[in-house]
Enzyme design. Structure first.
Site, PDB file in Angstrom:
ATOM      1  N   GLU A 162     -14.892 -21.924  -1.815  1.00 32.36           N
ATOM      2  CA  GLU A 162     -15.884 -22.582  -0.958  1.00 32.36           C
ATOM      3  C   GLU A 162     -15.809 -22.086   0.478  1.00 32.36           C
ATOM      4  OE1 GLU A 162     -16.072 -26.809  -1.714  1.00 32.36           O
ATOM      5  OE2 GLU A 162     -15.762 -26.498  -3.854  1.00 32.36           O
ATOM      6  N   HIS A 215     -19.150 -38.626 -14.894  1.00 34.50           N
ATOM      7  CA  HIS A 215     -18.416 -37.940 -13.828  1.00 34.50           C
ATOM      8  C   HIS A 215     -16.918 -38.140 -13.985  1.00 34.50           C
ATOM      9  CE1 HIS A 215     -17.077 -37.335  -9.470  1.00 34.50           C
ATOM     10  NE2 HIS A 215     -17.464 -36.168  -9.915  1.00 34.50           N
ATOM     11  N   HIS A 216     -16.170 -37.044 -13.989  1.00 32.83           N
ATOM     12  CA  HIS A 216     -14.704 -37.094 -14.027  1.00 32.83           C
ATOM     13  C   HIS A 216     -14.152 -36.314 -12.846  1.00 32.83           C
ATOM     14  CE1 HIS A 216     -14.795 -37.415 -18.759  1.00 32.83           C
ATOM     15  NE2 HIS A 216     -15.123 -38.563 -18.179  1.00 32.83           N
ATOM     16  N   GLU A 217     -13.819 -36.976 -11.770  1.00 31.24           N
ATOM     17  CA  GLU A 217     -13.109 -36.305 -10.674  1.00 31.24           C
ATOM     18  C   GLU A 217     -11.628 -36.369 -11.027  1.00 31.24           C
ATOM     19  OE1 GLU A 217     -13.708 -34.486  -7.546  1.00 31.24           O
ATOM     20  OE2 GLU A 217     -11.645 -34.270  -8.235  1.00 31.24           O
ATOM     21  N   HIS A 222     -16.914 -28.676 -10.969  1.00 31.56           N
ATOM     22  CA  HIS A 222     -16.791 -28.378  -9.537  1.00 31.56           C
ATOM     23  C   HIS A 222     -15.342 -28.003  -9.247  1.00 31.56           C
ATOM     24  CE1 HIS A 222     -20.671 -29.745  -7.537  1.00 31.56           C
ATOM     25  NE2 HIS A 222     -20.920 -29.523  -8.809  1.00 31.56           N
ATOM     26  N   GLU A 223     -15.143 -27.255  -8.168  1.00 33.92           N
ATOM     27  CA  GLU A 223     -13.842 -26.635  -7.874  1.00 33.92           C
ATOM     28  C   GLU A 223     -13.310 -25.990  -9.159  1.00 33.92           C
ATOM     29  OE1 GLU A 223     -15.274 -29.432  -5.500  1.00 33.92           O
ATOM     30  OE2 GLU A 223     -14.156 -30.239  -7.163  1.00 33.92           O
ATOM     31  N   GLU A 229     -19.730 -25.193  -9.768  1.00 33.41           N
ATOM     32  CA  GLU A 229     -19.805 -24.984  -8.330  1.00 33.41           C
ATOM     33  C   GLU A 229     -19.108 -23.644  -8.078  1.00 33.41           C
ATOM     34  OE1 GLU A 229     -19.074 -28.029  -4.636  1.00 33.41           O
ATOM     35  OE2 GLU A 229     -17.362 -27.490  -5.853  1.00 33.41           O
ATOM     36  N   GLU A 234     -23.216 -29.758  -0.262  1.00 32.16           N
ATOM     37  CA  GLU A 234     -22.410 -30.835   0.336  1.00 32.16           C
ATOM     38  C   GLU A 234     -21.909 -30.481   1.736  1.00 32.16           C
ATOM     39  OE1 GLU A 234     -19.262 -31.313  -2.559  1.00 32.16           O
ATOM     40  OE2 GLU A 234     -18.194 -29.548  -1.861  1.00 32.16           O
TER      41      GLU A 234
HETATM   42  C1  NOJ Z   1     -16.437 -32.317  -4.607  1.00 32.19           C
HETATM   43  C2  NOJ Z   1     -17.662 -31.969  -5.352  1.00 32.19           C
HETATM   44  O1  NOJ Z   1     -18.091 -30.661  -5.034  1.00 32.19           O
HETATM   45  C3  NOJ Z   1     -18.731 -32.990  -5.059  1.00 32.19           C
HETATM   46  O2  NOJ Z   1     -19.938 -32.646  -5.681  1.00 32.19           O
HETATM   47  C4  NOJ Z   1     -18.247 -34.346  -5.501  1.00 32.19           C
HETATM   48  O3  NOJ Z   1     -19.181 -35.315  -5.089  1.00 32.19           O
HETATM   49  C5  NOJ Z   1     -16.894 -34.693  -4.898  1.00 32.19           C
HETATM   50  N1  NOJ Z   1     -15.971 -33.622  -5.046  1.00 32.19           N
HETATM   51  C6  NOJ Z   1     -16.307 -35.936  -5.552  1.00 32.19           C
HETATM   52  O4  NOJ Z   1     -15.949 -35.649  -6.863  1.00 32.19           O
HETATM   53 CA    CA Z   2     -16.723 -28.883  -3.833  1.00 34.86          CA
END
Ligand code: NOJ
Ligand code: CA
Length: 694
Positions: A179, A404-406, A474-475, A493, A499
Site C-alpha cells: 500500500e 467480513h473477516h478482519e 485485503h492486505e 486489495e 480508503e
Molecule cells: C483495511 C481494509 O483495506 C479496509 O477495507 C477495511 O475496512 C479495514 N482494514 C478493516 O478491516
Molecule cells: Ca488496506
C-alpha cells in the site's frame, strides 16, 4: 493407431531424447509463435546457465544468470552443463468463468533445459521457458535426485539485466505491504529506502533497495516491460533487488525471522514463473493475459454459485469517522437497522450485495494491540446486529450479504475458526467474504509475503472452495493469476486503495495514482479499489482529506479498474437524487471482451469493455493531474447497429481540486463509424454507457 506404429514412435522419441541429452548443447534459441520474442539460453564461460531476451530484434534482457543459495549446501548456478533440452509448441483457448474477457488464447513455445553440475554433488536443475508474443515466463524445476530430498533456499539469484536506464514505475520491495505510492524515476534513481517510504502503515518492512512487482518500465526505444511472477504457490514472494551500477535486478525472496531459510520444499518441486511482459504500446500490457495463462487450469469446475456483482455497504462511513467498527465507541456502524437501509437502497438500484464490516465481536482490541490472537470471533455478532435477520431481509429484497473477516493478521485464530466461520456462512447461503490482514503477522517474525503466508492463503482458498465461498482479500498475498486455477479468489486489495483518501495524512492518492496502477498492479489481477465516491470533499467528516479526482473519473473507474465485484463505496445519502448514479446502476461487472484503446503509464488510459450476456458496452477514460483531449473511435462496435451513448463527462470548469463535481451528462446516438473528441479535466475522466437502440 496400430500398436506397432505406436511402439516405433515411442522408441523414436526416446532415441531423439537420448541424443538430446548427450549433445551438450551450448546455445539454444526459441522464438514466440509469431516471432516477436526470442529467448536464447546459453552456458557462460564459467559454466553459469544464462538467458537473453530479444523483442523484435532489440535486446531487452541481456545475458542474465540463474542460481540459488541454500542453508546447508553450496550454491547452485555455475559449473553446469546442458544434459538435455526439448522444445514444443502449445496452443489452446480457454474460458474465464468471470473476467475481463470470455475466451483467452494461450499460445506459446516451450523450452525445457535439463542442467547438471559438472562436479560433485552433480545436482540436477531444469529451467523451463514459455515464450509468448507478449512476453515470457520461466521457472526452475528440481527433479527427484539422489542425495537431496529437501531444499532449504536462503535466496534465489535470478538476474534481469536490463539494457538501459529505463523510466520505471515502482513501489518499494516491502515484505509486508503493497500500500505504497508509486514513484516514477529512472532505474538508476530507484531508492526504496528513501524517507518518503518510512511511513506509518500498520505493517511495513523494507530491508533493502528493492522493488515489489509488478514493476513496469519504458525504454528509450519505446518498448514497455513489466516484471512480475505467476502462480506463486508453496514458495515465497519475490522482490527485485536493484543494482544501479550494472542496471540489473536480481530476485530477493521474502524471508522469515523464524527460520534460517526463506523457502523449504521437498523434491520434486518447481518455483513460480518469473514473468516479463513486453509490448510496444503501453495499452497492450493491460490486454496481455500472460500472467493468468501461466497458471494451471481451473481446479474447481463450475462455480456458477458466484455471480459477479456490484455491492455497497457499511464501510466508507467508518473510514470517514461517521461511525465505527467497534461497539464501545458508542457509534457502532453495523446495526441491523443500518444494514437494512443499505439493503433497501441496493435492491432499488441494481446493486446485488452489501458488505457489513464491524458486525462481529473483537474490534475493541484491534489496531495497536500486540496480543490479537483469540480476539476476533467470526461467528458472534455484536448485540445490535442480527445476522440471521439481515440475511433473511436481504433474501426478501434480492440482495446478498458479503461476510467480513478482519483477521488482524492473527493467523492462529483464523486457522482455528475458519471451518466454523465458513460453515456458518454456508448455512446462511452467504457465498462471499472479504478478509483482512491488517497489522504485523502473528506469529511474530513472519511477513505478509513470505512462504508461510503464501501457504496460509492457499489453505484459505482451498477451504473456502469446499463451502462454495469466494474470497476478496485485503492486505493479501500479491495476485499472480491464481484466479485461473481457483476462480473463487475473485478480488484483492494489495495496493493503496480508496480508503487512503479518507484518512491518510499525506493528502491521499494523487491524480496520477490510478493511471499508474492500471499499468502496474492491475497486470497482476482484479483490484477491489472501491470506487464511486460522489462527495469528493468528504464534508462534513474529513476537513483535511478529499478524493483527488473528479466525479466523472470516479464513474470511469468502474470500467478502467477491473474487478468482478465492484463497490459503490459512498454513503447512501450521497447517491440519492444524483443523475450521475445512473451510470453505476447500468455498468456491467462481467465482460465478454476488453479493448484497451489507448494510454501511457502514469498519464492516462482508455478502456472499453463489452458486457457478457448483453450487447452493452461501457467505456472509461481517466487522466492524471493534466487535462487532456482524447479522441474515441467507436470502431469496436458491431456493424449496422445503432447505440445510445450516455456520456458522463467533466464539466467545462471541472478540476479534481477546484471543482471536482462539475459533470455534464449527454445522450447521443452513435454507430461504429462515429468518433468523439472529449476533454478530460485535470484529475478527470469520462464514463460512457453504450446500449443498442432497438
Ligand atoms: C483495511 C481494509 O483495506 C479496509 O477495507 C477495511 O475496512 C479495514 N482494514 C478493516 O478491516
Ligand atoms: Ca488496506
Amino acid at each position: 493407431m496400430k500398436k506397432k506404429t505406436l511402439l516405433i514412435l515411442l522408441l523414436a522419441t526416446a532415441f531423439l531424447h537420448a541424443c538430446d541429452r548427450n549433445k551438450k548443447l551450448e546455445n539454444i534459441q526459441v522464438l514466440s509463435p509469431k516471432g516477436k520474442v526470442e529467448v536464447s539460453f546459453l552456458i557462460k564461460g564459467d559454466g553459469s546457465p544464462a538467458y537473453v531476451v530479444k523483442y523484435k530484434n532489440n535486446t531487452v534482457i541481456d545475458t542474465s544468470t540463474f542460481g540459488f543459495d541454500f542453508k546447508d549446501q553450496i550454491s547452485i548456478g555455475n559449473n553446469m552443463e546442458i544434459i538435455g533440452s526439448k522444445t514444443s509448441a502449445f496452443n489452446e483457448t480457454w474460458e474465464m468463468p468471470w473476467g475481463e474477457q470470455l475466451k483467452v488464447i494461450n499460445n506459446y513455445k516451450q523450452l525445457i533445459v535439463n542442467l547438471q553440475e559438472k562436479a560433485e554433488p552433480k545436482r540436477l536443475m531444469d529451467v523451463v521457458f514459455k515464450v509468448y508474443d507478449d512476453g515470457i515466463g520461466f521457472r526452475y524445476e528440481f527433479p527427484e535426485q539422489e542425495k537431496i530430498d529437501t531444499l532449504l533456499i536462503t535466496d534465489e539469484n535470478t538476474q534481469f539485466n536490463i539494457t538501459g536506464d529505463h523510466k520505471v514505475w515502482w513501489i518499494p520491495g516491502d515484505w509486508d505491504i503493497y500500500e505504497h505510492l508509486y514513484s516514477t524515476t529512472n532505474f538508476s534513481e530507484i531508492n526504496a529506502l528513501a524517507d518518503k517510504y518510512k511511513v506509518d502503515l500498520a505493517q511495513t518492512y523494507i530491508p533493502e533497495n528493492a522493488v515489489n512487482t509488478p514493476v513496469s518500465m519504458k525504454t528509450d526505444e519505446g518498448i514497455y516491460l513489466s516484471f512480475h511472477e505467476a502462480n506463486l504457490t508453496g514458495y515465497s514472494g519475490m522482490t527485485l533487488k536493484i543494482d544501479k551500477e550494472n542496471l540489473m535486478m536480481q530476485s530477493g525472496l521474502v524471508g522469515s525471522e523464524r527460520t534460517a531459510y526463506k523457502v523449504k520444499r521437498a523434491l520434486p518441486f518447481h518455483t513460480p514463473w518469473r514473468t516479463i511482459q513486453i509490448a510496444d504500446k503501453a495499452a497492450d500490457l493491460i490486454e496481455s493475459k500472460l500472467i493468468v495463462n501461466l497458471n494451471e487450469a481451473n481446479k474447481l469446475g463450475d462455480i456458477s454459485w458466484f455471480k459477479p456483482t456490484k455491492y455497497m455497504g457499511i464501510w466508507w462511513e467508518m473510514h470517514l469517522g461517521k461511525s465505527s467498527w467497534d461497539l464501545a465507541s458508542g457509534k457502532h456502524g453495523a446495526t441491523t437497522k443500518n444494514a437494512k437501509s443499505f439493503i433497501d437502497f441496493a435492491s432499488k438500484n441494481q446493486i446485488g450485495a452489501i458488505l457489513v464490516e464491524g458486525w462481529n465481536t473483537g474490534w475493541e482490541h484491534w489496531i495497536g494491540f500486540e496480543d490479537r490472537e483469540g480476539v476476533f470471533d467470526f461467528v458472534t455478532s455484536y448485540p445490535d446486529y442480527d445476522l440471521n435477520e439481515v440475511v433473511r431481509y436481504g433474501k426478501e429484497k434480492g440482495v446478498d450479504i458479503f461476510m467480513h473477516h478482519e483477521t488482524s493478521a492473527a493467523i492462529g485464530t483464523y486457522n482455528q475458526q475458519m471451518d466454523t466461520a465458513f460453515s456458518l456462512m454456508q448455512s446462511l447461503g452467504i457465498h462471499a467474504v472479504k478478509t483482512g490482514y491488517v497489522g504485523k503477522i502473528i506469529p511474530k517474525g513472519e511477513y505478509h509475503h513470505g512462504q508461510w503466508m503464501v501457504n496460509h492463503f492457499q489453505k484459505v482458498i482451498e477451504t473456502a472452495a469446499k463451502y462454495d465461498i469466494v474470497i476478496n482479500a485485503h492486505e493479501p498475498i500479491k495476485a499472480t493469476g491464481i484466479r485461473r486455477t481457483y476462480p473463487n479468489f475473485v478480488s484483492r486489495e494489495g495496493l493503496r486503495g480508496q480508503e487512503f483518501n479518507a484518512w491518510s495524512a499525506d493528502g491521499g492518492n494523487p491524480p496520477e495514482h490510478l493511471p499508474i496502477v492500471a499499468f502496474t498492479r492491475m497486470l497482476a489481477g482484479p483490484i477491489d479499489f472501491t470506487p464511486g465516491i460522489f462527495n469528493i470533499k468528504l464534508t462534513p467528516y474529513r476537513a483535511d482529506n478529499q478524493v483527488n479526482t473528479t466525479l466523472a473519473q470516479q464513474l470511469a473507474l468502474y470500467v478502467v479498474i477491473y474487478s468482478p465485484i465492484q463497490m459503490a463505496a459512498d454513503l447512501i445519502e450521497n447517491y440519492k437524487g444524483q443523475a450521475a448514479f445512473q451510470f453505476i446502476r447500468d455498468v456491467g461487472v462481467n465482460w465478454e471482451t476488453t479493448k484497451v484503446l489507448d494510454g501511457e503509464i502514469g498519464d492516462f488510459v482508455t478502456i472499453a469493455r463489452k458486457e457478457r450476456g448483453t450487447e452493452n458496452w461501457f467505456l472509461g477514460s481517466i487522466t492524471d493531474e493534466n487535462a487532456r483531449n482524447i479522441t474515441i473511435a467507436f470502431d469496436f462496435l458491431d456493424d449496422n447497429k445503432k447505440y445510445e451513448a450516455i456520456i458522463y463527462k467533466d464539466g467545462k470548469d471541472a478540476h479534481w481540486d477546484k471543482n471536482p463535481v462539475s459533470i455534464k451528462i449527454e445522450k447521443i446516438i452513435i454507430d461504429k463509424t462515429s468518433s468523439l473528441e472529449l476533454k478530460l479535466a485535470a484529475g478527470g475522466g469520462v464514463a460512457i454507457s453504450i446500449m443498442p437502440v432497438n
